[in-house]
Design a protein around this motif. Structure first.
Motif, PDB file in Angstrom:
ATOM      1  N   ALA A 119       0.225  16.429  -8.070  1.00 53.74           N
ATOM      2  CA  ALA A 119      -0.831  17.216  -7.424  1.00 53.74           C
ATOM      3  C   ALA A 119      -1.252  16.628  -6.080  1.00 53.74           C
ATOM      4  O   ALA A 119      -1.721  17.364  -5.212  1.00 53.74           O
ATOM      5  CB  ALA A 119      -2.037  17.325  -8.361  1.00 53.74           C
ATOM      6  N   ASP A 120      -1.050  15.321  -5.906  1.00 53.94           N
ATOM      7  CA  ASP A 120      -1.411  14.690  -4.629  1.00 53.94           C
ATOM      8  C   ASP A 120      -0.350  14.915  -3.552  1.00 53.94           C
ATOM      9  O   ASP A 120      -0.478  14.431  -2.434  1.00 53.94           O
ATOM     10  CB  ASP A 120      -1.674  13.195  -4.810  1.00 53.94           C
ATOM     11  N   GLY A 121       0.715  15.664  -3.893  1.00 52.30           N
ATOM     12  CA  GLY A 121       1.771  15.977  -2.933  1.00 52.30           C
ATOM     13  C   GLY A 121       2.866  14.932  -2.850  1.00 52.30           C
ATOM     14  O   GLY A 121       3.869  15.136  -2.165  1.00 52.30           O
ATOM     15  N   LYS A 122       2.715  13.811  -3.538  1.00 50.85           N
ATOM     16  CA  LYS A 122       3.728  12.749  -3.502  1.00 50.85           C
ATOM     17  C   LYS A 122       4.815  13.022  -4.540  1.00 50.85           C
ATOM     18  O   LYS A 122       4.561  13.630  -5.578  1.00 50.85           O
ATOM     19  CB  LYS A 122       3.076  11.393  -3.757  1.00 50.85           C
ATOM     20  N   THR A 123       6.021  12.542  -4.221  1.00 52.36           N
ATOM     21  CA  THR A 123       7.179  12.760  -5.082  1.00 52.36           C
ATOM     22  C   THR A 123       7.591  11.448  -5.731  1.00 52.36           C
ATOM     23  O   THR A 123       7.561  10.388  -5.103  1.00 52.36           O
ATOM     24  CB  THR A 123       8.348  13.337  -4.265  1.00 52.36           C
ATOM     25  N   TYR A 124       7.993  11.547  -6.992  1.00 47.34           N
ATOM     26  CA  TYR A 124       8.397  10.389  -7.775  1.00 47.34           C
ATOM     27  C   TYR A 124       9.670  10.721  -8.548  1.00 47.34           C
ATOM     28  O   TYR A 124       9.916  11.877  -8.881  1.00 47.34           O
ATOM     29  CB  TYR A 124       7.315  10.006  -8.790  1.00 47.34           C
ATOM     30  N   ILE A 125      10.428   9.665  -8.849  1.00 46.45           N
ATOM     31  CA  ILE A 125      11.543   9.797  -9.784  1.00 46.45           C
ATOM     32  C   ILE A 125      11.185   8.941 -10.990  1.00 46.45           C
ATOM     33  O   ILE A 125      10.878   7.763 -10.864  1.00 46.45           O
ATOM     34  CB  ILE A 125      12.879   9.324  -9.176  1.00 46.45           C
ATOM     35  N   SER A 126      11.219   9.554 -12.143  1.00 52.05           N
ATOM     36  CA  SER A 126      10.926   8.860 -13.390  1.00 52.05           C
ATOM     37  C   SER A 126      12.227   8.710 -14.169  1.00 52.05           C
ATOM     38  O   SER A 126      13.005   9.661 -14.279  1.00 52.05           O
ATOM     39  CB  SER A 126       9.916   9.687 -14.187  1.00 52.05           C
ATOM     40  N   LYS A 127      12.469   7.499 -14.686  1.00 47.48           N
ATOM     41  CA  LYS A 127      13.692   7.244 -15.437  1.00 47.48           C
ATOM     42  C   LYS A 127      13.492   6.064 -16.358  1.00 47.48           C
ATOM     43  O   LYS A 127      12.571   5.274 -16.185  1.00 47.48           O
ATOM     44  CB  LYS A 127      14.850   6.979 -14.493  1.00 47.48           C
ATOM     45  N   MET A 128      14.381   5.950 -17.332  1.00 45.31           N
ATOM     46  CA  MET A 128      14.334   4.821 -18.227  1.00 45.31           C
ATOM     47  C   MET A 128      14.680   3.537 -17.464  1.00 45.31           C
ATOM     48  O   MET A 128      15.555   3.550 -16.596  1.00 45.31           O
ATOM     49  CB  MET A 128      15.312   5.011 -19.383  1.00 45.31           C
ATOM     50  N   ASN A 129      14.015   2.448 -17.794  1.00 46.53           N
ATOM     51  CA  ASN A 129      14.273   1.150 -17.197  1.00 46.53           C
ATOM     52  C   ASN A 129      15.453   0.523 -17.951  1.00 46.53           C
ATOM     53  O   ASN A 129      15.269  -0.197 -18.927  1.00 46.53           O
ATOM     54  CB  ASN A 129      13.020   0.277 -17.280  1.00 46.53           C
ATOM     55  N   ILE A 130      16.652   0.831 -17.493  1.00 45.31           N
ATOM     56  CA  ILE A 130      17.866   0.387 -18.182  1.00 45.31           C
ATOM     57  C   ILE A 130      17.956  -1.138 -18.208  1.00 45.31           C
ATOM     58  O   ILE A 130      18.391  -1.721 -19.203  1.00 45.31           O
ATOM     59  CB  ILE A 130      19.125   0.994 -17.506  1.00 45.31           C
ATOM     60  N   GLU A 149      22.544  -0.351 -14.622  1.00 44.55           N
ATOM     61  CA  GLU A 149      21.435  -0.799 -13.773  1.00 44.55           C
ATOM     62  C   GLU A 149      21.922  -1.157 -12.372  1.00 44.55           C
ATOM     63  O   GLU A 149      21.310  -0.759 -11.372  1.00 44.55           O
ATOM     64  CB  GLU A 149      20.741  -2.003 -14.398  1.00 44.55           C
ATOM     65  N   LYS A 150      23.014  -1.884 -12.282  1.00 46.01           N
ATOM     66  CA  LYS A 150      23.553  -2.291 -10.982  1.00 46.01           C
ATOM     67  C   LYS A 150      23.928  -1.066 -10.141  1.00 46.01           C
ATOM     68  O   LYS A 150      23.593  -0.979  -8.957  1.00 46.01           O
ATOM     69  CB  LYS A 150      24.773  -3.181 -11.193  1.00 46.01           C
ATOM     70  N   THR A 151      24.595  -0.107 -10.751  1.00 45.54           N
ATOM     71  CA  THR A 151      25.002   1.101 -10.034  1.00 45.54           C
ATOM     72  C   THR A 151      23.788   1.933  -9.638  1.00 45.54           C
ATOM     73  O   THR A 151      23.720   2.454  -8.523  1.00 45.54           O
ATOM     74  CB  THR A 151      25.984   1.932 -10.875  1.00 45.54           C
ATOM     75  N   GLU A 152      22.817   2.057 -10.544  1.00 45.71           N
ATOM     76  CA  GLU A 152      21.613   2.826 -10.220  1.00 45.71           C
ATOM     77  C   GLU A 152      20.889   2.238  -9.010  1.00 45.71           C
ATOM     78  O   GLU A 152      20.368   2.983  -8.180  1.00 45.71           O
ATOM     79  CB  GLU A 152      20.654   2.871 -11.417  1.00 45.71           C
ATOM     80  N   LYS A 153      20.846   0.923  -8.905  1.00 42.65           N
ATOM     81  CA  LYS A 153      20.188   0.300  -7.738  1.00 42.65           C
ATOM     82  C   LYS A 153      20.867   0.742  -6.449  1.00 42.65           C
ATOM     83  O   LYS A 153      20.194   1.058  -5.459  1.00 42.65           O
ATOM     84  CB  LYS A 153      20.204  -1.219  -7.873  1.00 42.65           C
ATOM     85  N   GLU A 154      22.181   0.772  -6.447  1.00 49.39           N
ATOM     86  CA  GLU A 154      22.911   1.218  -5.255  1.00 49.39           C
ATOM     87  C   GLU A 154      22.659   2.710  -5.008  1.00 49.39           C
ATOM     88  O   GLU A 154      22.476   3.137  -3.865  1.00 49.39           O
ATOM     89  CB  GLU A 154      24.410   0.947  -5.398  1.00 49.39           C
TER      90      GLU A 154
END
Length: 161
Positions: A119-130, A149-154
């Motif tokens: 609602a504040d106009g900001k965008t987020y990505i939510s995901k499991m902390n692998i 995890e390594k690939t997701e960071k890239e």
């Protein structure tokens, strides 16, 4: 008497450590990562970046899902979220390694990433902390999760650039 104090102290210490560890897992198991981009730009970046990893087996096993539409269609109020799209991201080779080790792990696959505009106009990505989840496992499952995890960071470096 000193032995009883030592045993009691050790028990209190172990219980405290256990409670802190549980709290860490409860609050950190799912990451909500702020995006420097707006909702549409974040979605487009995900759709562009994931295919860049196709040579190493990454992709979308099925279409993105407009989860917010589910709420709208059912007249369910979610006041803090304006938009919500879920992407399913998978590396079938890594998934097979995990499932072949423990078939029940199929229940948490593929990885899902939820892109939301709040609602504040900001965008987020939510995901499991692998990375954190990997700490609960050993052997092949842990190795595979650490590769994810390594690939997701890239991937996130590229999504946010």
């Amino acid at each position: 008497m000193k032995i009883l104090h030592a045993i009691g102290g050790a028990a209190i210490g172990a219980a405290s450590l256990g409670a802190l560890t549980l709290k860490l897992f409860q609050t950190q198991m799912v990451k909500e990562i702020p995006s420097p981009k707006n909702f549409e730009e974040t979605c487009k970046a995900i759709e562009k970046v994931i295919p860049q990893f196709s040579n190493s087996g990454w992709g979308f096993p099925f279409e993105k899902w407009n989860f917010y539409k589910v709420f709208e269609d059912r007249n369910i109020d979610v006041p803090n979220i304006r938009k919500l799209t879920v992407y399913f991201v998978c590396n079938a080779n890594l998934a097979a390694r995990v499932i072949n080790t423990n078939n029940a792990m199929a229940g948490i696959m593929p990885c899902s990433w939820a892109v939301m505009e709040k609602a504040d106009g900001k965008t987020y990505i939510s995901k499991m902390n692998i990375g954190l989840m990997a700490k609960m496992f050993t052997g092949e499952i842990k190795k595979a999760m650490l590769e994810v995890e390594k690939t997701e960071k890239e991937m996130f470096k590229r999504i946010f650039s």
